[in-house]
Design a protein around this motif. Sequence first.
Motif, PDB file in Angstrom:
ATOM      1  N   TYR A 152       0.841  -1.190   0.000  1.00 39.02           N
ATOM      2  CA  TYR A 152       0.000   0.000   0.000  1.00 39.02           C
ATOM      3  C   TYR A 152       0.878   1.243   0.000  1.00 39.02           C
ATOM      4  O   TYR A 152       2.028   1.193   0.438  1.00 39.02           O
TER       5      TYR A 152
ATOM      6  N   ASP B 241      -1.395   6.529   1.772  1.00 37.60           N
ATOM      7  CA  ASP B 241      -2.825   6.818   1.872  1.00 37.60           C
ATOM      8  C   ASP B 241      -3.673   5.549   1.900  1.00 37.60           C
ATOM      9  O   ASP B 241      -4.883   5.605   1.718  1.00 37.60           O
ATOM     10  N   ARG B 242      -3.010   4.420   2.093  1.00 30.25           N
ATOM     11  CA  ARG B 242      -3.652   3.108   2.186  1.00 30.25           C
ATOM     12  C   ARG B 242      -4.301   2.672   0.867  1.00 30.25           C
ATOM     13  O   ARG B 242      -5.282   1.956   0.849  1.00 30.25           O
ATOM     14  N   LYS B 243      -3.719   3.096  -0.214  1.00 29.55           N
ATOM     15  CA  LYS B 243      -4.179   2.662  -1.532  1.00 29.55           C
ATOM     16  C   LYS B 243      -3.238   1.572  -2.031  1.00 29.55           C
ATOM     17  O   LYS B 243      -2.016   1.689  -1.901  1.00 29.55           O
TER      18      LYS B 243
ATOM     19  N   THR C  56      -0.871  -0.413  -4.300  1.00 29.06           N
ATOM     20  CA  THR C  56       0.067   0.055  -5.322  1.00 29.06           C
ATOM     21  C   THR C  56       0.129  -0.888  -6.517  1.00 29.06           C
ATOM     22  O   THR C  56       0.700  -0.532  -7.540  1.00 29.06           O
TER      23      THR C  56
END
Length: 172
Positions: free
Chosen positions: A7, A10-12, A14
Amino acid sequence: MEIWDVYDKDRKLTGKQMRRGDAFEQGDFHLVIHVCLFNQQGEMLIQQRQPDKDDWQNMWDLTVGGSALAGETSQQAAEREVEEEIGLVLNLQKLRPSVTVNFEYGFDDYYVIETDVDLPKLPLPTEEVSQVKWAAKEDIFHLISEGQFIPYHESLISLLFDTRHMIGAHKN
């Protein structure tokens, strides 16, 4: 060998993955979960780790914890870890974590749940857990001070006990 999703800050996701034990690259993070089960008397179910674990051998710990595997949501990882570690099947799909703690290499979601667990019916010991027991907050503090419990900050333990009946930082 465990494979984890990577991640960003921003906790997205990758789109990258890594193996457990690999060094983290700058700006890479992973997802960890903890599940804290409480009984109606306000005690937390705690586990004693097996002596052959890589870290914290024979130490007492929160009910369940572990890393999310590649492709898992936080809830799926929590359900899997509860079943693997103590043999209990829970459905957490409609729950959000009670608390998320950021740490150097990731995000740690804590699920705080009150439920009845019949300890003699749990299939223990398991590969990861030698035994479980119910413990009051003061019992956990004592175990921490005696070096028998993983050294969590007492304020985190207090927060977990305090959030058993609430969502968020405000009383309902």
